[in-house]
Design a protein around this motif. Structure first.
Motif, PDB file in Angstrom:
ATOM      1  N   LEU A  12       0.795  -1.214   0.000  1.00  0.00           N
ATOM      2  CA  LEU A  12       0.000   0.000   0.000  1.00  0.00           C
ATOM      3  C   LEU A  12       0.837   1.277   0.000  1.00  0.00           C
ATOM      4  N   SER A  13       1.907   1.347   0.755  1.00  0.00           N
ATOM      5  CA  SER A  13       2.753   2.548   0.835  1.00  0.00           C
ATOM      6  C   SER A  13       1.911   3.809   1.012  1.00  0.00           C
ATOM      7  N   PRO A  14       1.310   4.005   2.182  1.00  0.00           N
ATOM      8  CA  PRO A  14       0.457   5.182   2.387  1.00  0.00           C
ATOM      9  C   PRO A  14       1.234   6.472   2.160  1.00  0.00           C
ATOM     10  N   ARG A  15       0.525   7.507   1.712  1.00  0.00           N
ATOM     11  CA  ARG A  15       1.163   8.770   1.370  1.00  0.00           C
ATOM     12  C   ARG A  15       0.562   9.938   2.146  1.00  0.00           C
ATOM     13  N   PRO A  16       0.636   9.933   3.464  1.00  0.00           N
ATOM     14  CA  PRO A  16       0.146  11.085   4.229  1.00  0.00           C
ATOM     15  C   PRO A  16       0.932  12.354   3.936  1.00  0.00           C
ATOM     16  N   ASP A  17       2.157  12.199   3.409  1.00  0.00           N
ATOM     17  CA  ASP A  17       2.975  13.369   3.104  1.00  0.00           C
ATOM     18  C   ASP A  17       2.361  14.264   2.032  1.00  0.00           C
ATOM     19  N   LEU A  18       1.442  13.720   1.248  1.00  0.00           N
ATOM     20  CA  LEU A  18       0.803  14.503   0.192  1.00  0.00           C
ATOM     21  C   LEU A  18      -0.310  15.394   0.728  1.00  0.00           C
ATOM     22  N   TRP A  19      -0.660  15.208   1.999  1.00  0.00           N
ATOM     23  CA  TRP A  19      -1.712  16.000   2.632  1.00  0.00           C
ATOM     24  C   TRP A  19      -1.116  16.802   3.787  1.00  0.00           C
ATOM     25  N   THR A  20      -1.904  17.710   4.347  1.00  0.00           N
ATOM     26  CA  THR A  20      -1.477  18.485   5.514  1.00  0.00           C
ATOM     27  C   THR A  20      -2.281  18.089   6.750  1.00  0.00           C
ATOM     28  N   LEU A  21      -2.822  16.895   6.759  1.00  0.00           N
ATOM     29  CA  LEU A  21      -3.659  16.424   7.864  1.00  0.00           C
ATOM     30  C   LEU A  21      -2.848  16.299   9.151  1.00  0.00           C
ATOM     31  N   ASP A  22      -3.485  16.564  10.272  1.00  0.00           N
ATOM     32  CA  ASP A  22      -2.858  16.452  11.579  1.00  0.00           C
ATOM     33  C   ASP A  22      -2.410  15.002  11.798  1.00  0.00           C
ATOM     34  N   ASP A  24      -1.466  13.514  14.372  1.00  0.00           N
ATOM     35  CA  ASP A  24      -1.850  12.960  15.670  1.00  0.00           C
ATOM     36  C   ASP A  24      -3.306  12.515  15.704  1.00  0.00           C
ATOM     37  N   VAL A  25      -4.004  12.683  14.574  1.00  0.00           N
ATOM     38  CA  VAL A  25      -5.421  12.325  14.494  1.00  0.00           C
ATOM     39  C   VAL A  25      -5.593  11.166  13.527  1.00  0.00           C
ATOM     40  N   LEU A  26      -6.512  10.236  13.857  1.00  0.00           N
ATOM     41  CA  LEU A  26      -6.879   9.149  12.957  1.00  0.00           C
ATOM     42  C   LEU A  26      -7.974   9.669  12.028  1.00  0.00           C
ATOM     43  N   HIS A  27      -7.650   9.852  10.768  1.00  0.00           N
ATOM     44  CA  HIS A  27      -8.598  10.410   9.796  1.00  0.00           C
ATOM     45  C   HIS A  27      -9.255   9.248   9.033  1.00  0.00           C
ATOM     46  N   LEU A  28     -10.432   8.834   9.505  1.00  0.00           N
ATOM     47  CA  LEU A  28     -11.080   7.646   8.948  1.00  0.00           C
ATOM     48  C   LEU A  28     -12.483   7.946   8.435  1.00  0.00           C
ATOM     49  N   ASN A  29     -12.708   9.208   8.050  1.00  0.00           N
ATOM     50  CA  ASN A  29     -14.029   9.586   7.536  1.00  0.00           C
ATOM     51  C   ASN A  29     -13.889  10.495   6.324  1.00  0.00           C
ATOM     52  N   HIS A  30     -13.071  10.088   5.374  1.00  0.00           N
ATOM     53  CA  HIS A  30     -12.888  10.876   4.154  1.00  0.00           C
ATOM     54  C   HIS A  30     -14.216  11.072   3.421  1.00  0.00           C
ATOM     55  N   GLY A  31     -15.138  10.142   3.590  1.00  0.00           N
ATOM     56  CA  GLY A  31     -16.394  10.184   2.852  1.00  0.00           C
ATOM     57  C   GLY A  31     -17.287  11.368   3.178  1.00  0.00           C
ATOM     58  N   SER A  32     -17.033  12.085   4.253  1.00  0.00           N
ATOM     59  CA  SER A  32     -17.880  13.234   4.572  1.00  0.00           C
ATOM     60  C   SER A  32     -17.387  14.513   3.895  1.00  0.00           C
ATOM     61  N   TYR A  33     -16.214  14.994   4.275  1.00  0.00           N
ATOM     62  CA  TYR A  33     -15.744  16.282   3.771  1.00  0.00           C
ATOM     63  C   TYR A  33     -14.467  16.179   2.944  1.00  0.00           C
ATOM     64  N   GLY A  34     -13.954  14.962   2.759  1.00  0.00           N
ATOM     65  CA  GLY A  34     -12.746  14.803   1.977  1.00  0.00           C
ATOM     66  C   GLY A  34     -11.531  15.383   2.680  1.00  0.00           C
ATOM     67  N   PRO A  37      -5.315  17.769  -1.007  1.00  0.00           N
ATOM     68  CA  PRO A  37      -3.858  17.559  -1.022  1.00  0.00           C
ATOM     69  C   PRO A  37      -3.073  18.862  -0.906  1.00  0.00           C
ATOM     70  N   ARG A  38      -1.871  18.721  -0.429  1.00  0.00           N
ATOM     71  CA  ARG A  38      -0.987  19.880  -0.231  1.00  0.00           C
ATOM     72  C   ARG A  38      -0.809  20.673  -1.536  1.00  0.00           C
ATOM     73  N   ARG A  39      -0.574  19.981  -2.648  1.00  0.00           N
ATOM     74  CA  ARG A  39      -0.351  20.676  -3.919  1.00  0.00           C
ATOM     75  C   ARG A  39      -1.539  21.546  -4.302  1.00  0.00           C
ATOM     76  N   THR A  40      -2.732  21.032  -4.098  1.00  0.00           N
ATOM     77  CA  THR A  40      -3.936  21.793  -4.437  1.00  0.00           C
ATOM     78  C   THR A  40      -4.094  22.982  -3.508  1.00  0.00           C
ATOM     79  N   TYR A 367      -3.873   8.386   2.286  1.00  0.00           N
ATOM     80  CA  TYR A 367      -3.079   8.727   3.465  1.00  0.00           C
ATOM     81  C   TYR A 367      -3.245   7.721   4.601  1.00  0.00           C
ATOM     82  N   ASN A 368      -4.152   6.747   4.444  1.00  0.00           N
ATOM     83  CA  ASN A 368      -4.424   5.781   5.516  1.00  0.00           C
ATOM     84  C   ASN A 368      -3.520   4.560   5.443  1.00  0.00           C
TER      85      ASN A 368
END
Length: 384
Positions: A12-22, A24-34, A37-40, A367-368
């Motif tokens: 899988l090689s997760p890529r959290p580096d492409l986002w600016t997500l905290d 220290d938080v488990l982000h497991l609800n992408h389906g609500s607000y998405g 990415p950092r580039r955008t 990122y997961n």
């Protein structure tokens, strides 16, 4: 068949580096607000700086930028650009469709008990205003495609419109849109498809033959929020109007008519294609298949920790699963429980339910990692 979790983590090689997500938080609800990415985000910041440096110049040139972006988004969906308009979200798309369709007094507006709440409210508003009957079709969670089509088709007599989900929000179930389009049109009923979750989860998601299809780019394509599309069949294009009356002339073509909404913030619409390029760089079709394996394993791990199971929904979407909650969990105030989970466990999840059953709806994005679900599984049972 047991999933090889070591293989999963390696592939899988997760890529959290492409986002600016905290982190220290488990982000497991992408389906609500998405999550954007950092580039955008960087592109949006540059565009905002440009806009604020010379607002007059910005608004003189914004139409051309919108056209470029809209054509890219239409190409991504593989739809006729002449029938594709930008809207803030899928709810706005459904409302524009209902505003367009003739709904005579005494007719039926048909939808299912899986419909998204805001869409149901829109249907209720139009039913009341037009003197129509709102018909709610019950679809069992485990129903297969043939059963779904049959149950809905049985309620289409005297219907002026059928509204159906492509991927249900609350129950993470894929509906058989091709069969539903055929069933509706055989009976002369226009069909509106709420494809809020479909972009990036379904290839060429804009249902062929649907009178109206609408979908969000801010969910799985990870575009900026308030970015969605509305696809309109040719027969309805001249009558389909934006919800806001602004300076666009009524004799303009459908897409341009929706483009210019006065001093609206157009930056999310202009920047949205950058998120599609991020997904392309991730080899999204391969990544999506890996995320399916990840969310299935994550759901299995969480269900085991809770002493429950993963819900059978007939045909689940690629990156969402429902995990049963123990019967002892009280969701009378589910929002308060969500806030507790966020504050005390540093985890973002969502609760949902169907027919007296209670679930956690899990999501997976690039990122997961499996560790996210394992950490949630270790922490959540004690709080519940």
């Amino acid at each position: 068949m047991e999933v090889c979790t070591v293989c999963l983590v390696t592939v899988l090689s997760p890529r959290p580096d492409l986002w600016t997500l905290d982190p220290d938080v488990l982000h497991l609800n992408h389906g609500s607000y998405g999550a954007v990415p950092r580039r955008t985000q960087e592109l949006m910041a540059a565009l905002r700086t440009e806009m604020d440096a010379n607002p007059m110049l910005w608004f003189r040139t914004v139409a051309g930028r919108l056209t470029t972006s809209r054509l890219e988004l239409a190409s991504y969906l593989q739809v006729d650009p002449a029938g594709f308009a930008l809207v803030p979200n899928a709810s706005a798309g459904v409302t524009a469709a209902l505003q367009t369709l003739p709904i005579p007094a005494g007719s039926r507006i048909v939808l299912t008990d899986h419909a998204y709440g805001a869409v149901r409210y829109a249907a209720e508003r139009f039913a009341k205003a037009r003197g129509a009957e709102l018909v709610n079709v019950v679809i069992p969670l485990e129903a297969d495609d043939k059963t779904v089509v049959s149950l809905i088709a049985d309620h289409l007599d005297h219907a002026s419109v059928l509204i159906v989900d492509q991927i249900t929000s609350g129950t993470a179930k894929v509906f058989p849109i091709d069969g539903l389009v055929a069933a509706a049109h055989e009976r002369g009923v226009p069909i509106v498809v709420d494809g809020a979750h479909a972009p990036a989860l379904i290839d060429a998601p804009a249902a062929a033959g649907a009178d109206f299809w609408t979908g969000n780019f801010h969910k799985w394509p990870a575009a900026p929020r308030a970015t969605a599309g509305l696809v309109v069949a040719e027969k309805w294009r001249s009558a389909t109007m934006p919800l806001i009356v602004s300076w666009s002339e009524y004799d303009e073509r459908l897409p341009e008519r929706f483009d210019m909404q006065g001093t609206y913030d157009y930056i999310p619409w202009i920047a949205a294609p950058e998120s599609l390029r991020v997904l392309s760089d991730l080899d999204w079709p391969t990544r999506r298949a890996q995320l399916t394996t990840l969310v299935e394993e994550g759901a299995r791990v969480l269900a085991k920790a809770l002493g429950t199971g993963v819900a059978e929904v007939g045909r689940p979407p690629a990156t969402m699963r429902l995990v049963e909650l123990p019967s002892s969990v009280d969701l009378t105030d589910g929002e308060a429980l969500k806030i507790r989970v966020s504050r005390e466990l540093k985890a973002e999840i969502t609760f949902t339910g169907y027919a007296e059953r209670k679930f956690i709806r899990l999501s997976a994005h690039a990122y997961n990692s499996l560790k996210d679900y394992e950490t949630l599984s270790a922490r959540l049972p004690a709080l519940l």
